[in-house]
Design a protein around this motif. Sequence first.
Motif, PDB file in Angstrom:
ATOM      1  N   ALA A 131      15.739  -9.331  -5.249  1.00  0.00           N
ATOM      2  CA  ALA A 131      15.676  -8.076  -5.346  1.00  0.00           C
ATOM      3  C   ALA A 131      14.142  -7.730  -5.627  1.00  0.00           C
ATOM      4  O   ALA A 131      13.715  -6.568  -4.913  1.00  0.00           O
ATOM      5  CB  ALA A 131      16.527  -7.416  -6.564  1.00  0.00           C
ATOM      6  N   ALA A 132      13.745  -8.466  -6.329  1.00  0.00           N
ATOM      7  CA  ALA A 132      12.101  -8.138  -6.776  1.00  0.00           C
ATOM      8  C   ALA A 132      11.395  -8.451  -5.370  1.00  0.00           C
ATOM      9  O   ALA A 132      10.270  -7.354  -5.203  1.00  0.00           O
ATOM     10  CB  ALA A 132      11.596  -9.138  -7.599  1.00  0.00           C
ATOM     11  N   ALA A 133      11.695  -9.483  -4.681  1.00  0.00           N
ATOM     12  CA  ALA A 133      11.045  -9.774  -3.469  1.00  0.00           C
ATOM     13  C   ALA A 133      11.327  -8.722  -2.481  1.00  0.00           C
ATOM     14  O   ALA A 133      10.287  -8.242  -1.696  1.00  0.00           O
ATOM     15  CB  ALA A 133      11.429 -11.108  -2.909  1.00  0.00           C
ATOM     16  N   ARG A 185       9.395  -3.805   0.260  1.00  0.00           N
ATOM     17  CA  ARG A 185       9.717  -2.505   0.555  1.00  0.00           C
ATOM     18  C   ARG A 185       8.408  -1.709   0.350  1.00  0.00           C
ATOM     19  O   ARG A 185       7.907  -0.836   1.013  1.00  0.00           O
ATOM     20  CB  ARG A 185      10.745  -1.946  -0.142  1.00  0.00           C
ATOM     21  N   ARG A 186       7.713  -1.965  -0.849  1.00  0.00           N
ATOM     22  CA  ARG A 186       6.367  -1.216  -1.162  1.00  0.00           C
ATOM     23  C   ARG A 186       5.352  -1.599  -0.316  1.00  0.00           C
ATOM     24  O   ARG A 186       4.820  -0.588  -0.011  1.00  0.00           O
ATOM     25  CB  ARG A 186       6.274  -1.493  -2.703  1.00  0.00           C
ATOM     26  N   ARG A 187       5.290  -2.778   0.077  1.00  0.00           N
ATOM     27  CA  ARG A 187       4.210  -3.044   1.029  1.00  0.00           C
ATOM     28  C   ARG A 187       4.396  -2.419   2.444  1.00  0.00           C
ATOM     29  O   ARG A 187       3.464  -1.772   3.299  1.00  0.00           O
ATOM     30  CB  ARG A 187       4.130  -4.722   1.313  1.00  0.00           C
ATOM     31  N   LYS A 188       5.640  -2.268   2.889  1.00  0.00           N
ATOM     32  CA  LYS A 188       6.026  -1.830   4.180  1.00  0.00           C
ATOM     33  C   LYS A 188       5.737  -0.210   4.106  1.00  0.00           C
ATOM     34  O   LYS A 188       5.326   0.460   4.907  1.00  0.00           O
ATOM     35  CB  LYS A 188       7.719  -1.905   4.454  1.00  0.00           C
ATOM     36  N   ASN A 200       2.394   4.451   5.164  1.00  0.00           N
ATOM     37  CA  ASN A 200       1.512   5.401   5.170  1.00  0.00           C
ATOM     38  C   ASN A 200       0.215   5.327   5.612  1.00  0.00           C
ATOM     39  O   ASN A 200      -0.505   6.375   6.119  1.00  0.00           O
ATOM     40  CB  ASN A 200       1.399   5.461   3.411  1.00  0.00           C
ATOM     41  N   GLU A 201      -0.271   3.977   5.810  1.00  0.00           N
ATOM     42  CA  GLU A 201      -1.708   3.781   6.307  1.00  0.00           C
ATOM     43  C   GLU A 201      -1.554   4.349   7.773  1.00  0.00           C
ATOM     44  O   GLU A 201      -2.352   4.872   8.274  1.00  0.00           O
ATOM     45  CB  GLU A 201      -2.019   2.264   6.193  1.00  0.00           C
ATOM     46  N   ALA A 202      -0.158   3.891   8.235  1.00  0.00           N
ATOM     47  CA  ALA A 202       0.015   3.899   9.709  1.00  0.00           C
ATOM     48  C   ALA A 202      -0.019   5.627  10.136  1.00  0.00           C
ATOM     49  O   ALA A 202      -0.353   6.181  11.041  1.00  0.00           O
ATOM     50  CB  ALA A 202       1.263   3.649  10.271  1.00  0.00           C
ATOM     51  N   PHE A 203       0.551   6.533   8.957  1.00  0.00           N
ATOM     52  CA  PHE A 203       0.764   7.687   9.056  1.00  0.00           C
ATOM     53  C   PHE A 203      -0.346   8.315   8.832  1.00  0.00           C
ATOM     54  O   PHE A 203      -0.949   9.349   9.831  1.00  0.00           O
ATOM     55  CB  PHE A 203       1.684   8.026   8.112  1.00  0.00           C
ATOM     56  N   ASP A 204      -1.510   7.782   7.996  1.00  0.00           N
ATOM     57  CA  ASP A 204      -2.782   8.313   7.956  1.00  0.00           C
ATOM     58  C   ASP A 204      -3.458   8.511   9.182  1.00  0.00           C
ATOM     59  O   ASP A 204      -4.122   9.245   9.622  1.00  0.00           O
ATOM     60  CB  ASP A 204      -3.642   7.823   6.910  1.00  0.00           C
ATOM     61  N   ASP A 205      -3.389   7.191   9.702  1.00  0.00           N
ATOM     62  CA  ASP A 205      -4.148   6.944  11.205  1.00  0.00           C
ATOM     63  C   ASP A 205      -3.596   7.759  12.168  1.00  0.00           C
ATOM     64  O   ASP A 205      -4.325   8.348  13.181  1.00  0.00           O
ATOM     65  CB  ASP A 205      -4.058   5.323  11.729  1.00  0.00           C
TER      66      ASP A 205
END
Length: 337
Positions: free
Chosen positions: A93-95, A100-103, A108-113
């Motif tokens: 679950a932690a992994a 999930r957080r990394r995704k 978010n980075e892709a959305f900003d781009d």
Amino acid sequence: MAAVASSGPKPQIKQNLADSAIKEIVKLDTFRGKFVPRDFIESISAKQIVQARANPQEFDPKPFIRNFESGVEELLRLKRKVQNKIEDLEDQAAASELARRRKLVEINEAFDDVQTAFEALDSRLGEVGNTAIRIGEQLETIDKQRTRAMEAKDLIQYFLEFNGGGSSRLETLRASGHEGEYKAAIIGKRLNAIAKEVDIPGTESARSNIEKFCEELEKSILEQFDSAYRRGDRDWMHRCAKTLLDFNGGASCVQAYVNQHDFFINRSMVPDEDPEAGASDTDPEKVFLAPDAGLLQLYADIEKTCKEEWEVIFVVFENAVAVMQQFVQRIFAQLVS
């Protein structure tokens, strides 16, 4: 000795069988669903209870103790197994949460781009739009200049034709219909203005021919207006009036309309002056007299005529208010005279 040796392993075999029975009871499925502790304890010691009842003798607690000890050991083993499973699931679950957080960060980075690219594209489209507007304005200016150049070329050709004593091109345009006649009137107006401004030797013929053409054109349109007036064709009257308005201000058309009206032609409606009416003005004891019946009728006729003619004037003339004003002035001018 042989008999003693052969009977030695039996307690161990019984214990293994008991442990196997305990394992069948103490398993994960037992604790799923509705769990009753009393039933669980009874199931562990059920076999020993049956044996004790089958062989009545002094109660021996050791089989029960060994059975419960095996049960406790099996519970501890199951607990460790479950705990290990829980820890594995927690790690997973932690992994998964970390992934999930990394995704989410990547999204978010892709959305900003994408947002940055969209803003850049929108800005670029705005620049392209402004450029297109400027190009459109330039093309419109160029088109106007080209149109003016073509009109100037046509005017020069018409002027040279008049100077040579001919006007076939303009006459052909004039005879092509109302639109052609309107265009011919506008061209004649411009040629007349040019002829008055141009003072070049050898162009006297053009000036006189243009003036003659304009006079004939105005006369022809006035005749059409008069004919349409007599047959009540307001649409054709409107066309003629508009053409003359743009040609020379339309004063001759308005004058023709006003002068040929029955109200001004029939002057008999104006009452004769009563010679005795003025004598009472000097009488200090004069008595108030009622307005003359003929005068009242005249006022009623003026009101009726103005209402009726406004309906016609409004449809026929572009400058209806000015025409109506001239019509009313003509009425009172005739009455005063």
